[in-house]
Design a protein around this motif. Structure first.
Motif, PDB file in Angstrom:
ATOM      1  N   ASP A  32       0.831  -1.206   0.000  1.00 30.58           N
ATOM      2  CA  ASP A  32       0.000   0.000   0.000  1.00 30.58           C
ATOM      3  C   ASP A  32       0.866   1.256   0.000  1.00 30.58           C
ATOM      4  O   ASP A  32       0.567   2.237  -0.700  1.00 30.58           O
ATOM      5  CB  ASP A  32      -0.914   0.005   1.227  1.00 30.58           C
ATOM      6  N   ILE A  33       1.912   1.239   0.771  1.00 32.96           N
ATOM      7  CA  ILE A  33       2.824   2.393   0.800  1.00 32.96           C
ATOM      8  C   ILE A  33       3.451   2.614  -0.576  1.00 32.96           C
ATOM      9  O   ILE A  33       3.563   3.739  -1.072  1.00 32.96           O
ATOM     10  CB  ILE A  33       3.912   2.190   1.881  1.00 32.96           C
ATOM     11  N   LEU A  34       3.854   1.532  -1.196  1.00 33.72           N
ATOM     12  CA  LEU A  34       4.475   1.635  -2.536  1.00 33.72           C
ATOM     13  C   LEU A  34       3.498   2.232  -3.548  1.00 33.72           C
ATOM     14  O   LEU A  34       3.886   2.995  -4.436  1.00 33.72           O
ATOM     15  CB  LEU A  34       4.945   0.264  -3.009  1.00 33.72           C
ATOM     16  N   LEU A  35       2.212   1.864  -3.427  1.00 31.20           N
ATOM     17  CA  LEU A  35       1.211   2.364  -4.373  1.00 31.20           C
ATOM     18  C   LEU A  35       0.816   3.805  -4.092  1.00 31.20           C
ATOM     19  O   LEU A  35       0.617   4.593  -5.022  1.00 31.20           O
ATOM     20  CB  LEU A  35      -0.039   1.474  -4.315  1.00 31.20           C
ATOM     21  N   GLU A  36       0.720   4.167  -2.821  1.00 31.29           N
ATOM     22  CA  GLU A  36       0.165   5.466  -2.459  1.00 31.29           C
ATOM     23  C   GLU A  36       1.188   6.597  -2.538  1.00 31.29           C
ATOM     24  O   GLU A  36       0.820   7.761  -2.654  1.00 31.29           O
ATOM     25  CB  GLU A  36      -0.408   5.409  -1.036  1.00 31.29           C
ATOM     26  N   THR A  37       2.449   6.290  -2.520  1.00 26.68           N
ATOM     27  CA  THR A  37       3.492   7.325  -2.508  1.00 26.68           C
ATOM     28  C   THR A  37       3.796   7.798  -3.930  1.00 26.68           C
ATOM     29  O   THR A  37       3.897   6.984  -4.861  1.00 26.68           O
ATOM     30  CB  THR A  37       4.777   6.781  -1.860  1.00 26.68           C
ATOM     31  N   GLU A  38       3.952   9.108  -4.089  1.00 27.35           N
ATOM     32  CA  GLU A  38       4.350   9.696  -5.377  1.00 27.35           C
ATOM     33  C   GLU A  38       5.880   9.719  -5.415  1.00 27.35           C
ATOM     34  O   GLU A  38       6.529  10.683  -4.968  1.00 27.35           O
ATOM     35  CB  GLU A  38       3.780  11.115  -5.502  1.00 27.35           C
ATOM     36  N   TRP A  39       6.484   8.656  -5.924  1.00 28.57           N
ATOM     37  CA  TRP A  39       7.941   8.468  -5.838  1.00 28.57           C
ATOM     38  C   TRP A  39       8.712   9.418  -6.743  1.00 28.57           C
ATOM     39  O   TRP A  39       9.916   9.650  -6.508  1.00 28.57           O
ATOM     40  CB  TRP A  39       8.288   7.026  -6.185  1.00 28.57           C
ATOM     41  N   SER A  40       8.075   9.952  -7.771  1.00 28.04           N
ATOM     42  CA  SER A  40       8.786  10.890  -8.647  1.00 28.04           C
ATOM     43  C   SER A  40       8.685  12.325  -8.149  1.00 28.04           C
ATOM     44  O   SER A  40       9.148  13.255  -8.803  1.00 28.04           O
ATOM     45  CB  SER A  40       8.232  10.797 -10.072  1.00 28.04           C
ATOM     46  N   SER A  41       8.064  12.501  -6.979  1.00 29.50           N
ATOM     47  CA  SER A  41       7.894  13.833  -6.405  1.00 29.50           C
ATOM     48  C   SER A  41       9.235  14.406  -5.946  1.00 29.50           C
ATOM     49  O   SER A  41      10.191  13.671  -5.653  1.00 29.50           O
ATOM     50  CB  SER A  41       6.922  13.768  -5.214  1.00 29.50           C
ATOM     51  N   SER A  42       9.290  15.720  -5.866  1.00 33.81           N
ATOM     52  CA  SER A  42      10.511  16.400  -5.396  1.00 33.81           C
ATOM     53  C   SER A  42      10.526  16.560  -3.881  1.00 33.81           C
ATOM     54  O   SER A  42      11.482  17.102  -3.312  1.00 33.81           O
ATOM     55  CB  SER A  42      10.635  17.772  -6.063  1.00 33.81           C
ATOM     56  N   ASP A  43       9.463  16.098  -3.207  1.00 27.29           N
ATOM     57  CA  ASP A  43       9.375  16.185  -1.752  1.00 27.29           C
ATOM     58  C   ASP A  43      10.208  15.057  -1.135  1.00 27.29           C
ATOM     59  O   ASP A  43       9.723  13.936  -0.917  1.00 27.29           O
ATOM     60  CB  ASP A  43       7.903  16.078  -1.321  1.00 27.29           C
ATOM     61  N   SER A  44      11.458  15.345  -0.858  1.00 28.23           N
ATOM     62  CA  SER A  44      12.380  14.314  -0.371  1.00 28.23           C
ATOM     63  C   SER A  44      12.003  13.816   1.017  1.00 28.23           C
ATOM     64  O   SER A  44      12.235  12.648   1.353  1.00 28.23           O
ATOM     65  CB  SER A  44      13.809  14.856  -0.352  1.00 28.23           C
ATOM     66  N   ALA A  45      11.394  14.685   1.842  1.00 29.01           N
ATOM     67  CA  ALA A  45      11.034  14.274   3.200  1.00 29.01           C
ATOM     68  C   ALA A  45       9.962  13.194   3.192  1.00 29.01           C
ATOM     69  O   ALA A  45      10.056  12.178   3.912  1.00 29.01           O
ATOM     70  CB  ALA A  45      10.542  15.491   4.002  1.00 29.01           C
ATOM     71  N   SER A  46       8.920  13.389   2.367  1.00 33.61           N
ATOM     72  CA  SER A  46       7.846  12.393   2.310  1.00 33.61           C
ATOM     73  C   SER A  46       8.350  11.088   1.708  1.00 33.61           C
ATOM     74  O   SER A  46       7.933   9.997   2.130  1.00 33.61           O
ATOM     75  CB  SER A  46       6.677  12.943   1.480  1.00 33.61           C
ATOM     76  N   ILE A  47       9.259  11.182   0.738  1.00 30.22           N
ATOM     77  CA  ILE A  47       9.811   9.973   0.122  1.00 30.22           C
ATOM     78  C   ILE A  47      10.660   9.219   1.142  1.00 30.22           C
ATOM     79  O   ILE A  47      10.597   7.984   1.264  1.00 30.22           O
ATOM     80  CB  ILE A  47      10.632  10.339  -1.116  1.00 30.22           C
ATOM     81  N   ALA A  48      11.455   9.971   1.910  1.00 28.66           N
ATOM     82  CA  ALA A  48      12.286   9.317   2.933  1.00 28.66           C
ATOM     83  C   ALA A  48      11.426   8.645   3.988  1.00 28.66           C
ATOM     84  O   ALA A  48      11.723   7.530   4.458  1.00 28.66           O
ATOM     85  CB  ALA A  48      13.213  10.343   3.565  1.00 28.66           C
TER      86      ALA A  48
END
Length: 1169
Positions: A1139-1155
């Motif tokens: 679910d985390i893999l699907l819900e996260t916008e991995w190409s986003s520039s928001d490094s904090a949310s990706i981390a």
């Protein structure tokens, strides 16, 4: 189409001939199925698709028989009548019930089927099966004029077309149309028909043609003839004011049909208006640029005048007709009108003038229509006037040739004039309108027309003229008397044979051959007619090379044709604009002269030498080619004689070519031809500067060596090779090495090519110096290494050529250390993967090395008994390295490299062992196994076929001696971007690996442990080379995705290999810059994740990819990890991580949310594991 069980036998076969309509029953059943549908019901989507497939199948079957449409004639009534009946029932039902709903789709399919019949067999044939009863008139007319009927749908063009054709047939019923009118509306029916026809007359589609047929048949009725005059007046008004070409085409089409089939009285009374239509069109700017309008204008004026002239056959025709000449002599021909004093209408002269202009039109269809019109009119004219027409036509030949010095100097515009004139002459000749006294002049012009070929840019024009000239001569053979043709027989026979053998175009050669056949069959005037015809038949002249090199020498066996063919080659073919024609012409000249060289050689060479003095470079090139072939003929002639003197005489002709012409960068063909002439004709005396008749021949060769063109370099090298057989060229070799080795890339290419072609058995030529120069040019560590790929390729090829040259006595010329140096250089060349903007240019070098190594093995094995010690000249380990290297190239990604490597390897596989002690040390490991794989009797497929090769090639991994090289080649192929290579090698490698045990002690048996170790070793040894690491990682991913290594962690050594692989994939990921390597490493980590022993190590590496600085790496990692978690069983639930893999916008520039997402995902996977 699959619903009807189509297989490969049902596909259309080009050129297939049929004896009967074999598919009648199939066609009839399909048609019955289509016609059984109820037109009043709208089909479902599925039914509609099924009906479309039926219609498509019917159309394909008709198309299959298009070239032999007459085969369907016996079946047409049974096939067409049901279709027409369905259409008639539909029309009658609609007329009776105009408000009922109908299926437009199904009506359209029926109409399309009927249209396909018309297209297949022609409207005249098909309309015979249309219903034409009296009651049908009201049905068809009311149906087509219905304002809301299906015929008004713009998509129903085929329905409108067939209904108009149906109405045109009904219009021919022999009843007054007023019988169909109400008492208070007399003429209404005719008015409706005319209105319908005119409404479609300006359409751009095919309905216009049907409307023209309808109106023409309407106006030809006796009760409707009065309406023709208003129509012509309307036509004149329309063409005068309209800017649309389609109404003009429709008007002309109707007029042409009426003038063809209408009564003489009707045409005579309206001839002035008919001609006025044409004259009005001539003043319209749009019509003058429309080919169809000009064609119909030409047709119309000729038909009008034709109907004004009396219907008779002129005396000229009977006089000229060869097959009925006895009738003319007896004066009993009832068709001949003895009265030549008939009054000729004034319109004839003006019409003929316009037809003469149309003969020069830019479009063929206009010229041909004019030619037929002139011939038909002349046929009805008195003899004297018909002869005047022929004189005028013949005069058109001279319009463009008066100011031209030769046929080749005429303007391009002359093609249309000459073609139209030839067509007119052919039509007149076919009708017997050429008097015997005019034959000489006509044949003289036709002799020129047979050679009409004017260069225009990169091509030429005139093939249509040559074709038409053959048609004229063919017509003369059928119409003229034998006695009249006899004086011209020799000239015609020679020219037709020359054209049938030496014309550039296949259809011209075949046309001339057919004309020759006509004369042989009808007149028996041609010398050796049957024998020559057998040698120049339809098939013999079909292939140009066969016509030049096989048929021509056979015809030249007859003395009557030989000199003419030689003269044709010298004056026409060797001066042709096409280079390939000149080359073939020179070869043909040699083939013709070879059997009679003592009589023909010297005079022919002298004639060819005249071309060298002409200003055109093409002429000079042709002359040089001819002299070269003649010199070769003298050199190879078995007849004893002063061949040396003849060759020296030919060589002396080179002095006639200005040195500036040969050394011009624009005349590379001349330079190459001059070098070839030197190579074929130079003698010992000519190599001496004081005695040479061409002192500048060395300058020509030097210039050729410096050329940028490969063909010129090869020609110059051939010239030096010929010189090397006569004198010692050591000084030349040393000078070339000194001047060229550091020169431009083309100079280097020439140098390393020349060093390989010299004859080192005749003279030393500084052989060792040449070999050291070649080795230095390919030495990776030397500063003298050639940077040019083509130069290095030539160097490798030259090494093999040198060994081939000295193969008769190798120890005398080469030491064992020198041969080993040459072998080492070629083995090193197998690893040349140079790339530039052209791609993998290193493949040229690898192919050259594969060829050269094969030649070395064949020669050294064959000469083993004469060598002091084969083991010193060709050590067995080097031989096995060569075999391994060739096998590696045989499984790589490029098709052409694989093919050459495969051919070379099979030659080595079949090579007998050397006749020396311990010969078994040179035996290819697993040779019997390999023969079973690649030399099966039934297999003839090449190594370039990936689907055939790789399932066999992967099995070679079982042979330990060559395993490393083969595995390297297979790994490189898995990274190919070509799907036809990548897919077969991947599937083959997976299928092979699945058969392997985890570990084995069997000899020549691979195992998974070894496979993993070998792949990891390749990567670790070349860890900094992406060109090697990326293919290895990709191969691992292919095997891991197929679960090939799922048993490997159970083995301690195998587990160690997988840990090493994981280390290679995860090491310094953040510092890598190649996106492809990063993605391959990511897939390795994720593919190893399902292995329990390595799970924790893989999970700890995931943040390196999920938080990578490249957005694409982050998104691709999340996507790939999700797919693996979905498809593979990790032994615990991973839903939350997914679910985390699907819900996260991995190409986003928001490094904090990706981390944060990465941290949570890794924690979930770590806790679960």
């Amino acid at each position: 189409m699959s619903a009807f069980g189509m297989d490969s036998e049902d596909q259309l076969t080009e050129g297939k001939l049929f004896a009967t309509f074999e598919r009648y029953r199939e066609f009839y059943d399909l048609q019955t199925s289509l016609l059984s549908r109820e037109l009043s019901q709208e089909p479902t989507a599925e039914d509609g698709r099924a009906e479309d497939r039926i219609l498509q199948r019917l159309t394909l079957i008709l198309s299959e028989y298009q070239e032999q449409a007459y085969l369907l004639d016996p079946f047409l009534e049974d096939l067409v009548a049901p279709v027409v009946e369905v259409l008639k029932r539909h029309a009658a039902f609609y007329v009776a019930n105009p408000h009922n709903t109908l299926s437009g789709e199904r009506v359209n399919r029926v109409a399309l089927l009927l249209y396909n019949y018309v297209k297949f067999r022609g409207h005249k044939t098909i309309t015979r099966f249309f219903p034409h009863e009296i009651a049908d008139l009201s049905i068809a007319l009311n149906y087509i004029i219905s304002p809301e009927g299906p015929i008004q749908d713009f998509k129903q063009w085929s329905l409108r077309y067939v209904v108009l054709l149906w109405l045109s047939l009904i219009c021919m019923i022999p009843f007054d149309l007023e019988q169909f009118d109400e008492r208070d509306s007399v003429g209404e029916t005719a008015e409706k028909i005319e209105t319908v026809g005119k409404s479609y007359l300006g359409k751009a589609g095919i309905e216009r043609e049907a409307a023209a047929i309808l109106l023409s048949r309407l106006y030809m009725r006796k009760d409707m003839s009065a309406k023709f005059l208003p129509f012509l007046q309307w036509s004149i008004s329309t063409v005068r004011t309209s800017s649309d070409p389609f109404p003009m085409i429709g008007v002309l089409h109707i007029s042409c049909e009426v003038t063809k089939s209408g009564s003489v009285e009707q045409i005579t009374s309206h001839s002035a208006l008919l001609l006025e239509v044409v004259h009005t069109l001539q003043g319209n700017q749009i019509s003058t640029h429309n080919t169809i309008i000009r064609k119909l204008q030409t047709k119309l004026i000729s038909r009008v005048v034709l109907r004004l002239l009396p219907a008779r056959v002129s005396a000229a025709r009977s006089k000229g007709r060869a097959l009925s000449g006895h009738i003319a002599a007896s004066g009993d021909d009832p068709l001949v009108d003895a009265d030549d004093d008939t009054n000729i209408p004034e319109e004839v002269e003006t019409t003929l003038e316009e037809l003469f202009k149309a003969l020069q039109d830019k479009d063929t269809v206009v010229r041909w229509s004019s030619a037929k019109g002139i011939a038909r009119i002349s046929e009805r004219l008195p003899t004297e006037l018909a002869e005047q027409v022929l004189d005028t036509v013949l005069g058109l030949f001279s319009i463009h040739s008066m100011a031209a010095a030769s046929l080749y100097d005429m303007p391009a515009l002359a093609e249309a004039t000459w073609h139209g004139t030839c067509l007119a002459c052919a039509e007149m000749a076919r009708r017997g309108l050429v008097a015997d006294e005019k034959l000489a002049e006509l044949i003289d012009w036709l002799s020129k027309a047979l050679y009409f070929d004017i260069r225009k840019g990169a091509h030429s024009i005139g093939s249509s003229v040559r074709d038409a000239a053959s048609y004229v001569l063919w017509s003369l053979a059928r119409a003229q008397g034998v006695a009249a043709l006899a004086p011209h027989a020799k000239n015609l026979a020679q020219r037709l044979v020359a054209v049938s053998l030496f014309d550039r175009e296949v259809h011209i050669r075949r046309a001339a051959s057919a004309t020759f056949q006509e004369y042989v069959g009808r007149t028996s005037l041609f010398m050796h007619g049957i024998d020559v015809l057998r040698k120049t038949d339809f098939y013999a002249v079909g292939v140009r090379r066969n016509a030049f090199l096989v048929a021509a020498p056979e015809v030249a066996e007859h003395n009557e044709y030989r000199s003419f063919l030689i003269n044709h080659l010298l004056t026409i073919t060797l001066r042709h604009w096409d280079t390939s024609m000149r080359e073939l012409g020179a070869e043909s000249l040699r083939a013709i002269c070879q059997p009679h060289l003592s009589q023909l050689g010297s005079t022919t060479a002298h004639s060819a030498a005249r071309l060298l003095k002409l200003p055109d470079a093409s002429d000079v090139h042709g002359g040089l080619l001819a002299l070269t072939k003649l010199a070769i003929a003298f050199h190879s002639s078995p007849v004893n004689g002063d061949k040396e003197a003849e060759r020296r005489k030919i060589f002396s002709y080179l002095a006639d070519v200005p040195i500036a012409t040969v050394q011009s960068s624009r005349h590379e063909l001349v330079t190459a031809a001059a070098c070839h002439l030197i190579a074929s004709s130079i003698t010992v005396a000519e190599t001496q500067a004081a005695q040479s008749s061409v002192p500048h021949w060395r300058a020509i060769v030097d210039f050729g060596l410096k050329s940028r063109t490969t063909a010129v370099q090869e020609a110059a090298a051939a010239a030096l090779a010929a010189v090397s057989k006569l004198v010692d060229c050591s000084a030349i070799v040393q000078r070339l090495i000194r001047e060229f080795s550091d020169g431009s890339p083309p100079m280097q290419q020439s140098l390393y090519m020349v060093l390989g072609v010299l004859d080192y058995t005749a003279y030393p030529h500084s052989l060792l110096v040449a070999i050291q120069s070649l080795l230095a040019s390919v030495n990776r560590s030397a500063t003298t290494r050639a940077t040019n790929v083509e130069a290095r390729r030539n160097a490798y090829l030259s090494l093999a050529r040198i060994l081939t040259t000295v193969s008769s006595n190798i120890p005398e010329h080469l030491s064992s250390s020198t041969v080993c140096q040459m072998l080492d250089a070629m083995l090193d060349g197998l690893d040349d993967y140079t790339t530039d903007e052209r791609g993998d240019v290193g493949s040229w070098i690898r192919i050259a090395c594969v060829k050269s190594l094969t030649v070395f093995a064949e020669i050294l094995f064959a000469q083993a008994s004469s060598l002091p010690d084969l083991a010193q000249y060709f050590p067995a380990p080097k031989y096995h390295r060569a075999v391994a290297g060739i096998l590696k190239q045989g499984v790589e990604r490029l098709d052409n490299v694989r093919q050459q490597a495969g051919e070379s390897f099979l030659r080595l596989l079949l090579l007998p062992l050397p006749a020396v002690p311990n010969a078994a040390t040179w035996r290819i490991q697993g040779d019997e196994y390999m023969k079973g794989l690649f030399l099966s009797v039934s297999e003839t497929i090449g190594w370039n076929d990936s689907a055939w090769l790789f399932p066999r090639a992967v099995q070679l991994l079982d042979i330990e001696a060559y395993r490393g090289s083969i595995l390297t080649g297979l790994v490189l192929s898995t990274s190919s971007r070509t799907d036809s290579t990548q897919r077969p090698v991947s599937s083959s490698l997976v299928a092979y690996a699945r058969t392997l045990p985890v570990t084995t002690t069997e000899i020549n048996r691979y195992d998974l442990r070894g496979l993993a170790q070998d792949l990891v070793t390749q990567a670790t040894r070349n860890i900094t080379s992406n060109n090697i690491v990326i293919p290895v990682l990709q191969a691992f991913n292919i095997l891991l995705e197929a679960d090939v290594f799922e048993r490997l962690p159970e083995d301690s050594v195998g587990l160690k290999s997988l840990k090493s692989l994981l280390s290679v994939a995860s090491k310094n990921v953040s510092n890598l810059k190649n996106p492809q390597r990063i993605l391959m490493s990511m897939k390795i980590v994720i593919n190893i994740l399902p292995m329990a022993q390595l799970q924790s190590s893989c999970i700890s590496q995931l943040p390196n990819f999920l938080t990578h600085r490249y957005p694409k790496v982050r998104s691709d990692t999340a996507e790939y990890l999700y797919l693996v978690l979905q498809s593979k069983d990790l032994g615990y639930e991973t839903d939350e991580a997914e679910d985390i893999l699907l819900e996260t916008e991995w190409s986003s520039s928001d490094s904090a949310s990706i981390a944060d997402a990465t941290r949570r995902c890794v924690e979930l996977l770590s806790e679960a594991s």
